[in-house]
Design an enzyme around this catalytic site. Sequence first.
Site, short mmCIF file in Angstrom:
data_model
loop_
_atom_site.label_atom_id
_atom_site.label_comp_id
_atom_site.label_asym_id
_atom_site.label_seq_id
_atom_site.Cartn_x
_atom_site.Cartn_y
_atom_site.Cartn_z
N CYS A 113 -0.85 13.71 -5.30
CA CYS A 113 0.49 13.20 -5.65
C CYS A 113 0.92 13.63 -7.05
O CYS A 113 2.08 13.48 -7.41
CB CYS A 113 0.53 11.68 -5.53
SG CYS A 113 0.13 11.11 -3.88
N HIS A 252 6.17 8.33 -9.89
CA HIS A 252 5.68 8.58 -8.53
C HIS A 252 5.94 7.34 -7.69
O HIS A 252 5.60 6.23 -8.09
CB HIS A 252 4.19 8.91 -8.60
CG HIS A 252 3.53 9.00 -7.27
ND1 HIS A 252 4.11 9.66 -6.21
CD2 HIS A 252 2.35 8.50 -6.82
CE1 HIS A 252 3.30 9.57 -5.16
NE2 HIS A 252 2.24 8.87 -5.50
N ASN A 282 5.69 6.91 0.16
CA ASN A 282 4.98 7.80 -0.77
C ASN A 282 4.98 9.21 -0.18
O ASN A 282 4.28 9.48 0.79
CB ASN A 282 3.56 7.26 -0.95
CG ASN A 282 2.72 8.13 -1.88
OD1 ASN A 282 3.10 9.25 -2.21
ND2 ASN A 282 1.58 7.60 -2.28
N1 COA Z 1 -0.17 -5.12 7.64
C1 COA Z 1 -0.70 -6.35 7.63
N2 COA Z 1 -1.89 -6.60 7.03
C2 COA Z 1 -2.52 -5.57 6.44
C3 COA Z 1 -2.00 -4.27 6.43
C4 COA Z 1 -0.78 -4.06 7.07
N3 COA Z 1 -0.18 -2.84 7.11
N4 COA Z 1 -2.84 -3.46 5.75
C5 COA Z 1 -3.87 -4.23 5.36
N5 COA Z 1 -3.69 -5.51 5.77
C6 COA Z 1 -4.54 -6.67 5.56
C7 COA Z 1 -5.96 -6.30 5.24
O1 COA Z 1 -6.69 -6.06 6.43
C8 COA Z 1 -6.43 -7.52 4.49
O2 COA Z 1 -6.76 -8.51 5.42
P1 COA Z 1 -8.07 -9.41 5.21
O3 COA Z 1 -7.82 -10.13 3.90
O4 COA Z 1 -8.06 -10.27 6.43
O5 COA Z 1 -9.19 -8.46 5.14
C9 COA Z 1 -5.20 -8.00 3.74
O6 COA Z 1 -4.07 -7.38 4.42
C10 COA Z 1 -5.18 -7.61 2.28
O7 COA Z 1 -5.53 -6.26 2.19
P2 COA Z 1 -5.59 -5.52 0.81
O8 COA Z 1 -6.04 -4.11 1.03
O9 COA Z 1 -6.35 -6.36 -0.19
O10 COA Z 1 -4.05 -5.57 0.41
P3 COA Z 1 -3.39 -5.12 -0.92
O11 COA Z 1 -2.65 -6.26 -1.50
O12 COA Z 1 -4.36 -4.39 -1.82
O13 COA Z 1 -2.32 -4.06 -0.42
C11 COA Z 1 -2.05 -1.69 -0.33
C12 COA Z 1 -2.77 -2.90 0.25
C13 COA Z 1 -2.56 -0.46 0.41
C14 COA Z 1 -0.57 -1.87 -0.09
C15 COA Z 1 -2.35 -1.61 -1.85
O14 COA Z 1 -3.71 -1.74 -2.09
C16 COA Z 1 -1.88 -0.31 -2.45
O15 COA Z 1 -0.72 -0.01 -2.47
N6 COA Z 1 -2.82 0.49 -3.02
C17 COA Z 1 -2.48 1.75 -3.61
C18 COA Z 1 -2.44 2.79 -2.54
C19 COA Z 1 -1.73 4.04 -2.98
O16 COA Z 1 -0.73 3.97 -3.63
N7 COA Z 1 -2.29 5.19 -2.60
C20 COA Z 1 -1.75 6.43 -2.91
C21 COA Z 1 -1.97 6.75 -4.34
S1 COA Z 1 -1.16 8.22 -4.77
#
Ligand code: COA
Length: 325
Positions: A113, A252, A282
């Site tokens: 990215c 970004h 993204n």
């Molecule tokens: N819908 C519903 N629930 C979801 C889900 C979805 N699409 N994706 C994950 N969950 C659930 C998980 O399974 C987890 O459940 P559990 O507590 O029963 O295990 C819960 O939601 C929390 O998951 P978590 O991964 O802790 O959520 P989060 O608050 O960290 O949000 C992201 C997840 C991916 C949105 C966040 O971590 C993020 O944006 N990270 C950066 C990713 C990124 O930008 N990558 C590219 C970089 S260039």
Amino acid sequence: MKYAKIIGTGSSVPETVLSNSDLEKMVETSDEWITSRTGIKERRIADDSTAASDIAYEAAEKALRAAGLSAQQLDVIIVGTVTPDFVFPSTACIIQSRLGAKNAYAFDLMAGCSGFLYSLHVAEGIIKSGGVKKILVIGVDLLSKVTNFEDRSTCILFGDGAGAVILSASDKPGILSSILSSDGNNWGLLYVPAGGSRTPIGEEVLKNKEQYIKMQGNDVFKVAVKSMESATVEAIAKADVSAEDIDLFVPHQANYRIVEAVRRRLDFPQEKVFMNLDKYGNTSAASVPLALDEAIHKGRVREGNIVLFAAFGTGFTWGASVVKL
Ligand code: COA
């Protein structure tokens, strides 16, 4: 000529919209969860017959038109991408051929990215080394092609797009500073396991869905905030401007919570932050130039304004630039 200046921008996205409610029918998720965790409402998805070079070409044509240049006037083409048309040749060479940019040399650059910011910095260096006057810099990714649409933790985040700028040698200031960093120690937190020389595609790969993005979202989130914050602080200091001099922050577009955390740490007013991730998600290397092009078309910035870019991506790679338009 002392400087490298952006003299034209363009962008392109596929027509097909994949909304959060569409995703609700594909995986166990909800519009409410996606919106509150990411800020994304919909994203664009390329069809089976569309490759990175197809939308990058459209963005490039628009950038050339905005700059008032013909393709033959280009000296170099640099394409930041992790989803090239093929393993080889470079997508840049395919775009060169379609544009008829016969006087240019062309290559791809892989920095996830951060691919656009890395490419912009390399282009600036080429211009400053002398001899080269006009460079087409493209950020393009079709992450939908490496996304597992059965994996709710990744498929809600990514979309397809392309953004392009023309960088020109200039007597007037353009790029004021660039800060680039990488740390390969945690590469396994965000990667595509198969399809390269480590694990070529085969039956076992397809069975295990290893041709798709694997990500530890939570860990990526923390590093993204910290690294984008430090890069922006450094880039502002290196440009010898103050945070108040920045007219628009074009980050970004990974997740609005990441951007909001960076904005708060920098104490930046919300109205100076440009976001369009609600419409595109993204788009990886396309994210910053796609947002810049939209910001220019919406009149949020114009010539003479100072813009701050910041990006973070797989590798990990990250960076920030301060640019006078
Ligand atoms: N819908 C519903 N629930 C979801 C889900 C979805 N699409 N994706 C994950 N969950 C659930 C998980 O399974 C987890 O459940 P559990 O507590 O029963 O295990 C819960 O939601 C929390 O998951 P978590 O991964 O802790 O959520 P989060 O608050 O960290 O949000 C992201 C997840 C991916 C949105 C966040 O971590 C993020 O944006 N990270 C950066 C990713 C990124 O930008 N990558 C590219 C970089 S260039």
